[in-house]
Enzyme design. Structure first.
Site, PDB file in Angstrom:
ATOM      1  N   ASN A 216      -0.600  -0.360   0.433  1.00 14.78           N
ATOM      2  CA  ASN A 216      -1.443  -0.390   1.284  1.00 14.78           C
ATOM      3  C   ASN A 216      -0.888  -0.459   2.990  1.00 14.78           C
ATOM      4  O   ASN A 216       0.243  -0.519   3.203  1.00 14.78           O
ATOM      5  CB  ASN A 216      -2.610  -1.572   1.032  1.00 14.78           C
ATOM      6  CG  ASN A 216      -1.605  -3.001   1.014  1.00 14.78           C
ATOM      7  OD1 ASN A 216      -1.218  -3.356   1.824  1.00 14.78           O
ATOM      8  ND2 ASN A 216      -1.587  -3.510  -0.237  1.00 14.78           N
ATOM      9  N   PRO A 313      -1.691  -9.063 -12.273  1.00 10.33           N
ATOM     10  CA  PRO A 313      -2.126 -10.603 -12.091  1.00 10.33           C
ATOM     11  C   PRO A 313      -2.522 -10.791 -10.882  1.00 10.33           C
ATOM     12  O   PRO A 313      -2.038 -10.624  -9.829  1.00 10.33           O
ATOM     13  CB  PRO A 313      -0.703 -11.684 -12.680  1.00 10.33           C
ATOM     14  CG  PRO A 313       0.330 -10.451 -12.141  1.00 10.33           C
ATOM     15  CD  PRO A 313      -0.101  -9.073 -12.161  1.00 10.33           C
ATOM     16  N   ASP A 314      -3.396 -12.018 -10.829  1.00 10.09           N
ATOM     17  CA  ASP A 314      -3.868 -12.431  -9.612  1.00 10.09           C
ATOM     18  C   ASP A 314      -3.084 -13.687  -9.232  1.00 10.09           C
ATOM     19  O   ASP A 314      -3.405 -14.857  -9.975  1.00 10.09           O
ATOM     20  CB  ASP A 314      -5.357 -12.544  -9.714  1.00 10.09           C
ATOM     21  CG  ASP A 314      -6.191 -13.086  -8.237  1.00 10.09           C
ATOM     22  OD1 ASP A 314      -5.583 -14.128  -7.700  1.00 10.09           O
ATOM     23  OD2 ASP A 314      -7.110 -12.847  -8.119  1.00 10.09           O
ATOM     24  N   PHE A 331      -6.784 -15.279   1.668  1.00  3.22           N
ATOM     25  CA  PHE A 331      -7.217 -14.245   2.691  1.00  3.22           C
ATOM     26  C   PHE A 331      -8.263 -13.322   2.034  1.00  3.22           C
ATOM     27  O   PHE A 331      -7.853 -12.949   0.947  1.00  3.22           O
ATOM     28  CB  PHE A 331      -6.228 -13.856   3.324  1.00  3.22           C
ATOM     29  CG  PHE A 331      -5.505 -14.471   4.592  1.00  3.22           C
ATOM     30  CD1 PHE A 331      -4.932 -15.649   4.574  1.00  3.22           C
ATOM     31  CD2 PHE A 331      -5.774 -13.711   5.753  1.00  3.22           C
ATOM     32  CE1 PHE A 331      -4.670 -16.154   5.870  1.00  3.22           C
ATOM     33  CE2 PHE A 331      -5.508 -14.517   6.892  1.00  3.22           C
ATOM     34  CZ  PHE A 331      -4.815 -15.778   7.020  1.00  3.22           C
ATOM     35  N   LYS A 345     -15.257 -14.778  -3.244  1.00  2.00           N
ATOM     36  CA  LYS A 345     -13.861 -15.205  -3.332  1.00  2.00           C
ATOM     37  C   LYS A 345     -13.436 -16.600  -3.540  1.00  2.00           C
ATOM     38  O   LYS A 345     -12.859 -16.850  -4.677  1.00  2.00           O
ATOM     39  CB  LYS A 345     -12.870 -14.364  -2.620  1.00  2.00           C
ATOM     40  CG  LYS A 345     -12.509 -13.039  -3.044  1.00  2.00           C
ATOM     41  CD  LYS A 345     -11.960 -12.339  -1.900  1.00  2.00           C
ATOM     42  CE  LYS A 345     -12.225 -10.705  -1.832  1.00  2.00           C
ATOM     43  NZ  LYS A 345     -11.701 -10.036  -1.005  1.00  2.00           N
TER      44      LYS A 345
HETATM   45  N1  CTP Z   1      -4.445 -12.250  -4.356  1.00  6.79           N
HETATM   46  C1  CTP Z   1      -3.697 -12.361  -5.018  1.00  6.79           C
HETATM   47  N2  CTP Z   1      -2.954 -11.598  -6.060  1.00  6.79           N
HETATM   48  C2  CTP Z   1      -3.758 -10.624  -6.199  1.00  6.79           C
HETATM   49  C3  CTP Z   1      -4.918 -10.119  -5.550  1.00  6.79           C
HETATM   50  C4  CTP Z   1      -5.143 -10.857  -4.490  1.00  6.79           C
HETATM   51  O1  CTP Z   1      -2.878 -13.508  -4.881  1.00  6.79           O
HETATM   52  N3  CTP Z   1      -3.476  -9.818  -7.427  1.00  6.79           N
HETATM   53  C5  CTP Z   1      -4.730 -12.943  -3.068  1.00  6.79           C
HETATM   54  C6  CTP Z   1      -4.703 -12.157  -1.919  1.00  6.79           C
HETATM   55  O2  CTP Z   1      -3.342 -12.761  -1.253  1.00  6.79           O
HETATM   56  C7  CTP Z   1      -5.724 -12.892  -0.895  1.00  6.79           C
HETATM   57  C8  CTP Z   1      -6.920 -12.888  -1.858  1.00  6.79           C
HETATM   58  O3  CTP Z   1      -6.087 -13.051  -3.320  1.00  6.79           O
HETATM   59  O4  CTP Z   1      -5.290 -14.109  -0.619  1.00  6.79           O
HETATM   60  C9  CTP Z   1      -7.733 -11.951  -1.925  1.00  6.79           C
HETATM   61  O5  CTP Z   1      -7.455 -10.776  -1.985  1.00  6.79           O
HETATM   62  P1  CTP Z   1      -8.323  -9.658  -1.934  1.00  6.79           P
HETATM   63  O6  CTP Z   1      -7.523  -8.302  -2.244  1.00  6.79           O
HETATM   64  O7  CTP Z   1      -9.062  -9.441  -0.909  1.00  6.79           O
HETATM   65  O8  CTP Z   1      -9.193  -9.959  -3.224  1.00  6.79           O
HETATM   66  P2  CTP Z   1      -9.435  -9.555  -4.605  1.00  6.79           P
HETATM   67  O9  CTP Z   1      -9.443 -10.757  -5.532  1.00  6.79           O
HETATM   68  O10 CTP Z   1      -8.488  -8.294  -4.890  1.00  6.79           O
HETATM   69  O11 CTP Z   1     -10.950  -9.112  -4.443  1.00  6.79           O
HETATM   70  P3  CTP Z   1     -11.451  -7.427  -3.986  1.00  6.79           P
HETATM   71  O12 CTP Z   1     -10.373  -6.439  -4.644  1.00  6.79           O
HETATM   72  O13 CTP Z   1     -12.744  -7.212  -5.108  1.00  6.79           O
HETATM   73  O14 CTP Z   1     -11.973  -7.547  -2.502  1.00  6.79           O
END
Ligand code: CTP
Length: 411
Positions: A216, A313-314, A331, A345
């Site tokens: 991205n 993984p998140d 963020f 979130k």
């Molecule tokens: N984040 C993370 N691991 C992931 C995805 C996100 O740690 N696999 C963290 C990002 O670093 C950020 C936050 O989660 O601090 C939100 O990321 P974002 O991409 O905006 O949120 P998503 O949970 O992916 O939600 P969406 O795609 O629906 O906006």
């Protein structure tokens, strides 16, 4: 705030002692004045053997002072006048001999006399050693440097690398850019001293085959600015960076990763050693379920390739779910409905603070506008809703974070 104004209003007395690194001090003066500082150069006799006062006067725009008997001073007390005006005295280069002199409290030439006579409460002393590696590692020098630090001086460096004598090792004076970064950091309030921050930054890259992947537009600039600001505020900082070409902020421990899974594998074991986790990285939500071993060729194929995606993984949610999680800051990069999405979130990831920003208006740019969202409130940063450069925002965020950490501690 641009680098130009970082030292606006600061008056620096720059002391040069005898060493080949004096040539770097010329560039250092240029950087100091570009950053907005006024610079008064003081040189020892030995320094004059390496670089002329003419050069230093031309660069600083002020006559150089070299003697305690300088009759231009109306009261003939250069050693007093110089340090009373200064916001800091920086000795660069500081030779082994001069450091020994400082430790002894010698006062038989202007520079050491001025250091001894400085008001220690209001005029800090920063010392950038420069010498051969054997001189640096000698127990006498090590003893002197330790004593100097104990007497209240801040030691900058030294660096490691090629030396003028042809040897390689510790003892080089820091580069002018490094000295400038250290001096700017020195003037920042140490609101996060004693804290350990873990920060993710940049995009991730999910390979499709050895030459292609999904990524991205994240530049990593916000996360790197946060790492710098946290370090400047006195924290120990570990930065886990996706693939970006940005220099590591001074004093920050950096771990490079490529994929979301690597970021997860690096962050999770580190999380327990830190008391704050800031997830700035734009982590790819999905990756190709399989990555081809060799380049997928177009040649001879009639159909376009298709591939399945699987979820990454998140990282933030996983850290927040640890038994004793660090204080977690997420963020949210959105393209619309910033407050609503940020709130959602916050709840979904079970974290105390989300920093919202509009993705298209931040990716790759040097400035940004943030929205801080917690369970009960939200506030814009800058407060008037305007934009600011990412380092200024990062510093404000560190102040805000320090207050929130204090509130958690006293709750
Ligand atoms: N984040 C993370 N691991 C992931 C995805 C996100 O740690 N696999 C963290 C990002 O670093 C950020 C936050 O989660 O601090 C939100 O990321 P974002 O991409 O905006 O949120 P998503 O949970 O992916 O939600 P969406 O795609 O629906 O906006």
């Amino acid at each position: 705030m641009s680098e130009r104004s970082e030292l606006q209003g600061k008056h620096i007395v720059l002391g040069l002692t005898g060493g080949i690194a004096c040539y770097k001090s010329a560039e250092f003066v240029r950087l100091l004045t570009k950053a907005g500082a006024t610079v008064q150069v003081v040189m020892t006799e030995a320094a004059e053997a390496f670089i002329t006062p003419v050069t230093m006067q031309a660069l600083s725009g002020r006559p150089v002072v070299t003697s305690q008997w300088d009759a231009r001073e109306p009261n003939n007390m250069a050693h007093i006048n110089l340090s009373r005006e200064a916001d800091a005295i920086v000795l660069a280069p500081a030779s082994a001999d001069f450091i020994a002199r400082l430790v002894q409290g010698r006062a038989d030439e202007l520079l050491s006399l001025m250091c001894l006579a400085r008001p220690r409460e209001t005029c800090p002393l920063l010392v950038a050693p420069a010498m051969n590696r054997e001189m640096w590692s000698h127990p006498a020098t090590q003893r002197n440097v330790a004593q100097l630090a104990q007497d209240g001086a801040l030691i900058l460096g030294p660096g490691c690398g090629d030396q003028a004598c042809g040897e390689v090792g510790d003892g080089r004076m820091l580069e002018p850019e490094e000295l400038l970064a250290d001096l700017i950091a020195f003037f920042q309030p140490k609101v996060l001293r004693g804290h350990r921050l873990l920060i993710t930054a940049g995009p991730t890259f999910e390979p499709i085959d050895p030459v292609r992947g999904i990524t991205n537009h994240s530049s990593g600039k916000m996360g790197f600015a946060l790492a710098r600001a946290a370090r400047e505020a006195g924290a120990d900082v570990t930065l886990v960076a996706g693939p970006v070409h940005l220099p590591t902020p001074r004093g920050v421990q950096r771990r490079n990763v490529t994929t979301a899974q690597q970021m997860y594998d690096t962050v999770l074991p580190l999380a327990a050693e830190h008391d704050v986790f800031i997830a700035t990285a734009a982590v790819a939500d999905w990756r190709p379920a399989t990555s081809a071993e060799h380049k997928i060729k177009k040649e001879g194929k009639k159909t376009v390739p298709s591939f399945e995606l699987t979820e990454n993984p998140d990282i933030l949610a996983a850290v927040a779910a640890l038994p004793a999680p660090p204080y977690c800051v997420g963020f949210a990069a959105e393209s619309e409905h910033l407050l609503e999405h940020a709130r959602a979130k916050l709840a979904r990831k079970k974290i105390p603070l989300i920093v919202g920003n509009l993705g298209p208006a931040t990716f790759g740019r040097d400035d940004n506008a943030l929205l801080l969202v917690d369970a009960s409130d939200h506030q814009a940063l800058p407060p008037d809703g305007s934009r600011a450069d990412k380092l200024t925002l990062a510093r404000s965020l560190m102040q805000e974070l320090a207050q929130r950490l204090q509130a958690v501690k006293t709750a």
